[in-house]
Design an enzyme around this catalytic site. Sequence first.
Site, mmCIF file in Angstrom:
data_model
loop_
_atom_site.group_PDB
_atom_site.id
_atom_site.type_symbol
_atom_site.label_atom_id
_atom_site.label_comp_id
_atom_site.label_asym_id
_atom_site.label_seq_id
_atom_site.Cartn_x
_atom_site.Cartn_y
_atom_site.Cartn_z
ATOM 1 N N LEU A 153 0.863 -1.188 0.000
ATOM 2 C CA LEU A 153 0.000 0.000 0.000
ATOM 3 C C LEU A 153 0.893 1.230 0.000
ATOM 4 O O LEU A 153 1.826 1.319 0.791
ATOM 5 C CB LEU A 153 -0.922 0.006 1.215
ATOM 6 C CG LEU A 153 -1.978 -1.097 1.267
ATOM 7 C CD1 LEU A 153 -2.703 -1.069 2.602
ATOM 8 C CD2 LEU A 153 -2.967 -0.973 0.134
ATOM 9 N N CYS A 154 0.603 2.190 -0.885
ATOM 10 C CA CYS A 154 1.543 3.284 -1.099
ATOM 11 C C CYS A 154 0.815 4.572 -1.458
ATOM 12 O O CYS A 154 -0.361 4.567 -1.789
ATOM 13 C CB CYS A 154 2.495 2.954 -2.256
ATOM 14 S SG CYS A 154 3.059 1.248 -2.263
ATOM 15 N N THR A 155 1.563 5.665 -1.412
ATOM 16 C CA THR A 155 1.126 6.937 -1.962
ATOM 17 C C THR A 155 2.262 7.485 -2.809
ATOM 18 O O THR A 155 3.403 7.543 -2.351
ATOM 19 C CB THR A 155 0.793 7.953 -0.848
ATOM 20 O OG1 THR A 155 -0.243 7.443 -0.016
ATOM 21 C CG2 THR A 155 0.338 9.286 -1.457
ATOM 22 N N ASN A 333 -3.654 3.314 -4.150
ATOM 23 C CA ASN A 333 -3.755 1.905 -4.577
ATOM 24 C C ASN A 333 -5.105 1.570 -5.184
ATOM 25 O O ASN A 333 -5.504 0.399 -5.202
ATOM 26 C CB ASN A 333 -3.479 0.980 -3.383
ATOM 27 C CG ASN A 333 -2.115 1.204 -2.793
ATOM 28 O OD1 ASN A 333 -1.979 1.894 -1.789
ATOM 29 N ND2 ASN A 333 -1.082 0.665 -3.426
ATOM 30 N N ARG A 346 -6.543 7.612 1.331
ATOM 31 C CA ARG A 346 -5.313 8.392 1.466
ATOM 32 C C ARG A 346 -5.185 9.409 0.338
ATOM 33 O O ARG A 346 -4.386 10.333 0.408
ATOM 34 C CB ARG A 346 -4.102 7.446 1.469
ATOM 35 C CG ARG A 346 -3.960 6.650 2.760
ATOM 36 C CD ARG A 346 -2.989 5.485 2.613
ATOM 37 N NE ARG A 346 -3.581 4.397 1.858
ATOM 38 C CZ ARG A 346 -3.077 3.890 0.739
ATOM 39 N NH1 ARG A 346 -1.958 4.367 0.241
ATOM 40 N NH2 ARG A 346 -3.690 2.908 0.108
#
Length: 409
Positions: A153-155, A333, A346
């Site tokens: 999970l990322c930004t 994501n 997010r």
Amino acid sequence: GCENQLAKCGHHKMTRLFCLALLSALVAAKSAKCNMNKEYPPTSKILPSGENKTVEWEVLNLDAPAAERWAHIVQPRIKGIQKLIDTVLDLIKEIVGESKFNSMLPILDFLASGQVDGFPSDYAAEVKGIAKVTGIHLTELFVLQVAYEIWGLCTSFVVQDSEGEIWHGRNLDFGLFPSFDFNKMEWKLTEALRPLVISLDVQRGGKTLYKSTTYAGFAGVITAMRPGVFSISVDSRFDNKLDGGLISWILGDKKNHELTFTVRQSMEDPKITTYKQAFDFLNSTVMIGPSYLILGGVNKGEGAVISKDAVTINVIDLESSAKNGSFYVLETNYDNWKPAPFFDDRRNPAKACLDQMGPSGLNGFEGMYNTLSGKPNLNKLTTYTTLMHVKTGKYESYRQFCSGECSFW
């Protein structure tokens, strides 16, 4: 606090995980706005978890024999790499059951060597070299190499400021259900990964070819910048095929390409010397599974989010976004042409922070770091933040740890 709320959920693991998801959704709902503070440059030198805040640099020499390239990097970190792999294997046991896992091991051992030999370029020799130096079984290292195909999970965002400069920032969040430590209120996998974060100065001919942030023992690329050419971060994308492409690839269907080694190839290919060439290569390559590829460049308009199933299904580029009044492209994501899910938003807090600063208030690394350090973009899964400026070659990475009331993802 969250600990008190979880105490009311009982002791059954699945019930507590359901409560964890519910609590995370509630925290995310409270955080659905910009929660940015002045955090850059970081003043703390040590995280609450004990690791250095600033990520350490290592040199990866591509002129050295492939089997020896990682030796000086992984040898001092053998215990940490083994702890990480044990955490992953314990997780798999918990999901499939120990007896089924034990029955799978001979099959995995049989498949692993062939799978590693199928890695592109000389990466197979690198992974085998890591196995030899660390004494870690090749099967276990193979599992580590493909882990990012399954979950992360990322930004990530690429921003064009008022001077036309291109800036690229990313958070790398990594952890897997059901590996949550309810006593520490931390993800076990995230705890194991954080000490292994390293930045690489990847050299050829005694000169820097590109810079990358990764985990010791992992030979692929998920965050990198080739100075003067392009930058990239990879965010996980989830579909309804339950990793069918990865399973087919493991079982012998090699027509599609493994994601993180393909990204590494784009950094090392001498024929790729411009942002457009990198974009065209990655946009046209058929991967084994879904992903988001976030690219940044040097010139105005050079930035994009490539959304892939196996093939590309959508592209949002910075040039088109600028014409529509935006100065950035952003990805977490979830498909960015659809609303963010209520339980993991997010995207909108990050957008709110970028919009609050505007293109004239970004101030390069400062605005990116402050945005990525705001909750919920900073959460219990966050292992590191990387900041990149392709034009100057400036590159910084910091380990992250979310304290206080945090979203669990």
